[in-house]
Design a protein around this motif. Sequence first.
Motif, PDB file in Angstrom:
ATOM      1  N   UNK A   1       1.022  -1.150  -0.039  1.00  0.00           N
ATOM      2  CA  UNK A   1      -0.158   0.090  -0.151  1.00  0.00           C
ATOM      3  C   UNK A   1       0.411   1.577   0.008  1.00  0.00           C
ATOM      4  N   UNK A   2       1.955   1.522   0.875  1.00  0.00           N
ATOM      5  CA  UNK A   2       2.675   2.750   0.782  1.00  0.00           C
ATOM      6  C   UNK A   2       3.460   2.589  -0.709  1.00  0.00           C
ATOM      7  N   UNK A   3       4.059   1.602  -0.707  1.00  0.00           N
ATOM      8  CA  UNK A   3       4.971   1.745  -2.377  1.00  0.00           C
ATOM      9  C   UNK A   3       3.837   2.185  -3.366  1.00  0.00           C
ATOM     10  N   UNK A   4       2.369   1.997  -3.601  1.00  0.00           N
ATOM     11  CA  UNK A   4       1.970   2.140  -4.620  1.00  0.00           C
ATOM     12  C   UNK A   4       1.587   4.129  -4.136  1.00  0.00           C
ATOM     13  N   UNK A   5       1.496   4.525  -2.768  1.00  0.00           N
ATOM     14  CA  UNK A   5       0.624   5.584  -2.537  1.00  0.00           C
ATOM     15  C   UNK A   5       2.199   6.358  -3.278  1.00  0.00           C
ATOM     16  N   UNK A   6       3.283   5.683  -2.736  1.00  0.00           N
ATOM     17  CA  UNK A   6       4.589   7.048  -3.411  1.00  0.00           C
ATOM     18  C   UNK A   6       4.681   6.505  -3.879  1.00  0.00           C
ATOM     19  N   UNK A   7       4.576   6.013  -5.461  1.00  0.00           N
ATOM     20  CA  UNK A   7       4.353   5.908  -7.154  1.00  0.00           C
ATOM     21  C   UNK A   7       3.192   5.850  -7.946  1.00  0.00           C
ATOM     22  N   UNK A   8       2.091   6.703  -7.400  1.00  0.00           N
ATOM     23  CA  UNK A   8       1.531   7.903  -6.983  1.00  0.00           C
ATOM     24  C   UNK A   8       1.211   8.925  -7.573  1.00  0.00           C
ATOM     25  N   UNK A   9       2.327   9.364  -6.566  1.00  0.00           N
ATOM     26  CA  UNK A   9       3.215  10.773  -5.714  1.00  0.00           C
ATOM     27  C   UNK A   9       4.129  11.330  -7.353  1.00  0.00           C
ATOM     28  N   UNK A  10       4.213   9.721  -8.154  1.00  0.00           N
ATOM     29  CA  UNK A  10       4.965  10.350  -9.704  1.00  0.00           C
ATOM     30  C   UNK A  10       5.054  10.058 -10.635  1.00  0.00           C
ATOM     31  N   UNK A  11       3.794   9.342 -10.194  1.00  0.00           N
ATOM     32  CA  UNK A  11       2.678   9.257 -11.972  1.00  0.00           C
ATOM     33  C   UNK A  11       2.396  11.098 -12.523  1.00  0.00           C
ATOM     34  N   UNK A  12       2.568  10.720 -13.287  1.00  0.00           N
ATOM     35  CA  UNK A  12       2.500  12.349 -14.344  1.00  0.00           C
ATOM     36  C   UNK A  12       0.509  12.130 -14.878  1.00  0.00           C
ATOM     37  N   UNK A  13       0.442  10.614 -15.652  1.00  0.00           N
ATOM     38  CA  UNK A  13      -0.837  10.311 -15.865  1.00  0.00           C
ATOM     39  C   UNK A  13      -1.737  10.525 -14.572  1.00  0.00           C
ATOM     40  N   UNK A  14      -2.577  11.290 -14.885  1.00  0.00           N
ATOM     41  CA  UNK A  14      -3.718  10.959 -13.797  1.00  0.00           C
ATOM     42  C   UNK A  14      -4.360  10.185 -13.735  1.00  0.00           C
ATOM     43  N   UNK A  15      -4.354   9.395 -14.636  1.00  0.00           N
ATOM     44  CA  UNK A  15      -5.068   8.273 -15.025  1.00  0.00           C
ATOM     45  C   UNK A  15      -4.982   6.961 -14.263  1.00  0.00           C
ATOM     46  N   UNK A  16      -3.659   6.633 -14.603  1.00  0.00           N
ATOM     47  CA  UNK A  16      -1.971   6.265 -13.884  1.00  0.00           C
ATOM     48  C   UNK A  16      -2.509   6.748 -11.807  1.00  0.00           C
ATOM     49  N   UNK A  17      -1.960   7.592 -11.630  1.00  0.00           N
ATOM     50  CA  UNK A  17      -1.980   8.144 -10.603  1.00  0.00           C
ATOM     51  C   UNK A  17      -3.168   7.419  -9.687  1.00  0.00           C
ATOM     52  N   UNK A  18      -4.924   7.832 -10.419  1.00  0.00           N
ATOM     53  CA  UNK A  18      -6.002   7.473  -9.897  1.00  0.00           C
ATOM     54  C   UNK A  18      -5.695   5.620  -9.804  1.00  0.00           C
ATOM     55  N   UNK A  19      -5.438   4.608 -10.521  1.00  0.00           N
ATOM     56  CA  UNK A  19      -4.792   3.984 -10.460  1.00  0.00           C
ATOM     57  C   UNK A  19      -4.504   3.248  -8.925  1.00  0.00           C
ATOM     58  N   UNK A  20      -3.056   4.165  -8.980  1.00  0.00           N
ATOM     59  CA  UNK A  20      -1.950   3.563  -8.066  1.00  0.00           C
ATOM     60  C   UNK A  20      -3.068   4.119  -6.958  1.00  0.00           C
ATOM     61  N   UNK A  21      -3.751   5.197  -6.456  1.00  0.00           N
ATOM     62  CA  UNK A  21      -4.255   5.617  -5.600  1.00  0.00           C
ATOM     63  C   UNK A  21      -5.381   4.045  -5.046  1.00  0.00           C
ATOM     64  N   UNK A  22      -6.093   4.348  -6.110  1.00  0.00           N
ATOM     65  CA  UNK A  22      -7.468   3.149  -5.520  1.00  0.00           C
ATOM     66  C   UNK A  22      -6.481   1.833  -5.260  1.00  0.00           C
ATOM     67  N   UNK A  23      -5.306   1.552  -5.803  1.00  0.00           N
ATOM     68  CA  UNK A  23      -4.680   0.564  -5.634  1.00  0.00           C
ATOM     69  C   UNK A  23      -4.320   0.099  -3.658  1.00  0.00           C
ATOM     70  N   UNK A  24      -3.983   2.007  -3.097  1.00  0.00           N
ATOM     71  CA  UNK A  24      -3.161   2.086  -2.037  1.00  0.00           C
ATOM     72  C   UNK A  24      -3.864   2.300  -1.404  1.00  0.00           C
ATOM     73  N   UNK A  25      -5.205   3.164  -1.434  1.00  0.00           N
ATOM     74  CA  UNK A  25      -6.005   4.154  -0.328  1.00  0.00           C
ATOM     75  C   UNK A  25      -7.596   3.882  -0.467  1.00  0.00           C
ATOM     76  N   UNK A  26      -7.943   3.595   0.930  1.00  0.00           N
ATOM     77  CA  UNK A  26      -9.157   3.405   0.673  1.00  0.00           C
ATOM     78  C   UNK A  26     -10.553   4.732   0.588  1.00  0.00           C
TER      79      UNK A  26
END
Length: 126
Positions: free
Chosen positions: A12-37
């Motif tokens: 969960x933590x590593x998906x959150x960190x990966x989301x902070x570096x994702x420039x594509x909004x769709x990719x960021x949203x996908x990573x955040x949905x994996x990491x966060x409630x």
Amino acid sequence: MTDADDTLHVRAIDAFIAATGASDPEQRATLLSRALAADVVFWGPLGRGVGREAVEDFITEVVQGHPSGPCRMVRTTGVDAPEEWARFGWCYEDAAGRPILSGTDMVHVTPAGDIDEIVVFAGPLK
């Protein structure tokens, strides 16, 4: 804590960190949905926010909108996870890898492996 619990925390933590570096909004949203409630509570340096959208707004405005240009969040420590709480060290780096800010985050991880609370401690304690 079991190794399986530790894996949930790290994943969960590593998906959150990966989301902070994702420039594509769709990719960021996908990573955040994996990491966060969906109803994650985010206690950041600018105040309290609720929901993945609040975290995504913080990433877009503060992390990627930094005056030094897009920054990258890097986990600088292991994950210390006693039961459902975990903490980890991080650093924001500019494009050249120079540290801009560091700190420690504390997160609460649900049994399903979702972060439902994030508390950001930016900067050193005085």
